[in-house]
Scaffold this active site. Structure first.
Site, short mmCIF file in Angstrom:
data_model
loop_
_atom_site.label_atom_id
_atom_site.label_comp_id
_atom_site.label_asym_id
_atom_site.label_seq_id
_atom_site.Cartn_x
_atom_site.Cartn_y
_atom_site.Cartn_z
N SER A 1 0.78 -10.28 10.18
CA SER A 1 0.16 -9.14 9.50
C SER A 1 -1.35 -9.21 9.67
O SER A 1 -2.02 -10.14 9.18
CB SER A 1 0.53 -9.19 8.01
N SER A 2 -1.88 -8.21 10.36
CA SER A 2 -3.31 -8.20 10.65
C SER A 2 -4.15 -8.09 9.38
O SER A 2 -5.14 -8.80 9.20
CB SER A 2 -3.56 -7.03 11.59
N ASN A 3 -3.73 -7.21 8.45
CA ASN A 3 -4.57 -7.02 7.26
C ASN A 3 -4.61 -8.28 6.39
O ASN A 3 -5.61 -8.58 5.76
CB ASN A 3 -4.15 -5.77 6.49
N THR B 1 -5.91 0.38 11.95
CA THR B 1 -6.30 0.69 10.56
C THR B 1 -6.52 -0.55 9.69
O THR B 1 -7.14 -0.45 8.64
CB THR B 1 -5.21 1.55 9.89
N HIS C 1 -1.14 -5.70 19.28
CA HIS C 1 -0.56 -5.28 18.00
C HIS C 1 0.15 -3.93 18.19
O HIS C 1 -0.37 -3.03 18.85
CB HIS C 1 -1.67 -5.15 16.95
N HIS D 1 5.27 -5.78 8.24
CA HIS D 1 5.24 -7.21 8.55
C HIS D 1 5.58 -8.03 7.31
O HIS D 1 4.71 -8.70 6.76
CB HIS D 1 3.87 -7.59 9.10
N CYS E 1 0.87 -1.19 0.00
CA CYS E 1 0.00 0.00 0.00
C CYS E 1 0.90 1.23 0.00
O CYS E 1 2.11 1.13 0.20
CB CYS E 1 -0.88 -0.01 1.24
N GLU F 1 0.54 -1.36 16.43
CA GLU F 1 -0.19 -0.14 16.08
C GLU F 1 -1.17 0.23 17.20
O GLU F 1 -1.30 1.40 17.57
CB GLU F 1 -0.94 -0.32 14.75
S1 SF4 Z 1 -2.63 2.52 7.52
FE1 SF4 Z 1 -1.42 0.69 7.16
S2 SF4 Z 1 -2.50 -0.37 5.47
FE2 SF4 Z 1 -3.25 1.76 5.51
S3 SF4 Z 1 -1.99 2.88 4.01
FE3 SF4 Z 1 -1.06 3.09 6.06
S4 SF4 Z 1 0.45 1.43 6.20
FE4 SF4 Z 1 -0.96 0.94 4.52
#
Ligand code: SF4
Length: 408
Positions: A322-324, A255, A190, A101, A71, A192
């Site tokens: 990695s959560s996402n 996020t 986590h 991650h 991303c 974050e």
């Molecule tokens: S919050 Fe996390 S997933 Fe979203 S753009 Fe930023 S780094 Fe990427």
């Protein structure tokens, strides 16, 4: 634990004015972009993108999600780390955690002589850092206490925190200003969420809708305080009292959580407060800002489209922590599609065996994972996964299937 009297906003402001603190690159962007493209981009993935996200070779048809992989925030963080190495060629450089991650990216940073702060007995050991060193903060941020410690050490800080994560921190600051409790949809361990909660005075982390419903029910009907505190152990701020601290709540999120779940949890608390206090009082008891990041949203939406296809299996590629990536896998599982979460091509042992991480379980070996005959394979990857890793996995599947086709 955060000190309720510590002014995090003023601290961040003073950090931004400090000559030791950097949150932009150092003017080597063109150079590092070329390097990063060479290391992480893939021509095969380009080809699939240009052919409407599909590719057929032999018995295998690949369907790629229309949004996947690196991303914007991750690209930015990796580029800043590369730029830091160029800008400080002789200094010792540390990073407080994995930059993102992904094992291959972290490995590459180690090769560039960027050291990772070790965790000893559950605590990060910053004793290795001195004032002449440079310390990189990762894309998902760092806690206030870590930033304070590094600031006190007088080292140079390069902050790659994604602006989307900072946006959540700003929401938490707004909750704090109005004396609201931040209810954070996330995983309390986590990095974050640890960073986000460090900006709050009072917070409670809820993992999912089930936990949110429990809290909502407590707000409306009360309950046993000890049971509540035991259920959310380690997921609330020091001194948290559900009988006192759930009267005014603001919503925040990690996020990368499942966006539909974050939205549902937001609505749930809005309705809860509406029911308890009525419409005229709502604004005094509930606050919410949209802080779901675009990239997470796009990747999950693309996955929801992908699983509508008739897939024989799904490869979900990304770091195991990695959560996402995990949330992408949840979408495949909900659709009953056999799905394999792997972090690199090395996890594919053969056409018969794959080492993968089933949802909420430890890594295990799955036998006979690759079906015989013609197959349709869905592919996606988390926001920290370079295209090169995805390419290696697709090529491996082509290779294994080509072998079995020859035997037949
Ligand atoms: S919050 Fe996390 S997933 Fe979203 S753009 Fe930023 S780094 Fe990427």
């Amino acid at each position: 634990m955060s000190d309720p009297n510590f002014n995090t906003k003023a601290f961040k402001r003073s950090l931004h004015e400090s000559a030791n603190y950097h949150r932009k690159g150092f003017g080597h962007q063109a150079e590092v972009t070329e390097e990063i493209n060479l290391e992480y981009q893939s021509s095969l993935i380009q080809e699939i993108r240009q052919s409407n996200y599909q590719l057929q070779r032999g018995d295998v048809t690949i369907h790629l999600a229309e949004a996947f992989g690196f991303c914007w925030g991750v690209e930015r963080a990796v580029a800043m780390a590369y730029e830091t190495r160029k800008h400080f060629p002789k200094e010792r450089i540390w990073i407080t955690n994995e930059i993102i991650h992904n094992p291959s990216v972290n490995q590459r940073l180690q090769e560039m002589n960027v050291g990772f702060i070790e965790v000893i007995e559950g605590k990060k050991d910053f004793s290795v850092v001195n004032s002449k060193d440079v310390v990189i903060l990762p894309a998902f941020g760092a806690s206030v206490s870590e930033m304070q410690l590094l600031n006190d050490l007088g080292c140079t800080m390069v902050d790659t925190t994604c602006p989307w994560v900072s946006k959540v921190w700003n929401s938490v600051e707004r909750h704090k200003k109005k004396d609201f409790t931040s209810i954070i949809h996330g995983k309390y361990k986590h990095e974050e969420t640890v960073a986000t909660s460090s900006f709050a005075n009072t917070y409670l982390v809820v993992l999912n809708l089930e936990e949110a419903n429990y809290v909502s029910n407590y707000i409306l009907n009360g309950g046993n305080k000890e049971d509540f505190l035991a259920k959310f152990k380690k997921a609330y701020s020091e001194g948290f009292d559900p009988d006192v601290n759930l009267e005014r709540v603001g919503i925040a999120n990690q996020t990368t959580m499942l966006k539909t779940e974050t939205e549902t949890i937001g609505k749930l608390f809005e309705n809860t407060m509406l029911q308890k206090y009525g419409p005229t009082e709502l604004n005094e008891h509930f606050m919410s800002f949209n802080t779901i990041c675009d990239a997470t949203q796009e990747r999950q939406d693309a996955m929801l489209e992908l699983v509508k296809k008739d897939l024989d299996l799904m490869m979900v590629i990304g770091g195991f922590n990695s959560s996402n990536t995990t949330h992408l896998q949840e979408i495949a599982i909900e659709k009953d599609i056999p799905s394999y979460h792997i972090d690199s091509v090395d996890r594919i042992i053969s056409g018969k065996r794959v080492k993968h991480k089933p949802l909420n379980k430890e890594i295990e070996v799955k036998e006979n994972w690759l079906p015989d005959g013609e197959i349709v394979v869905g592919i996606t990857s988390g926001a920290s996964t370079p295209d090169k890793v995805v390419e290696d996995i697709i090529e491996k599947i082509f290779q294994l299937k080509a072998k079995t086709a020859v035997k037949v």
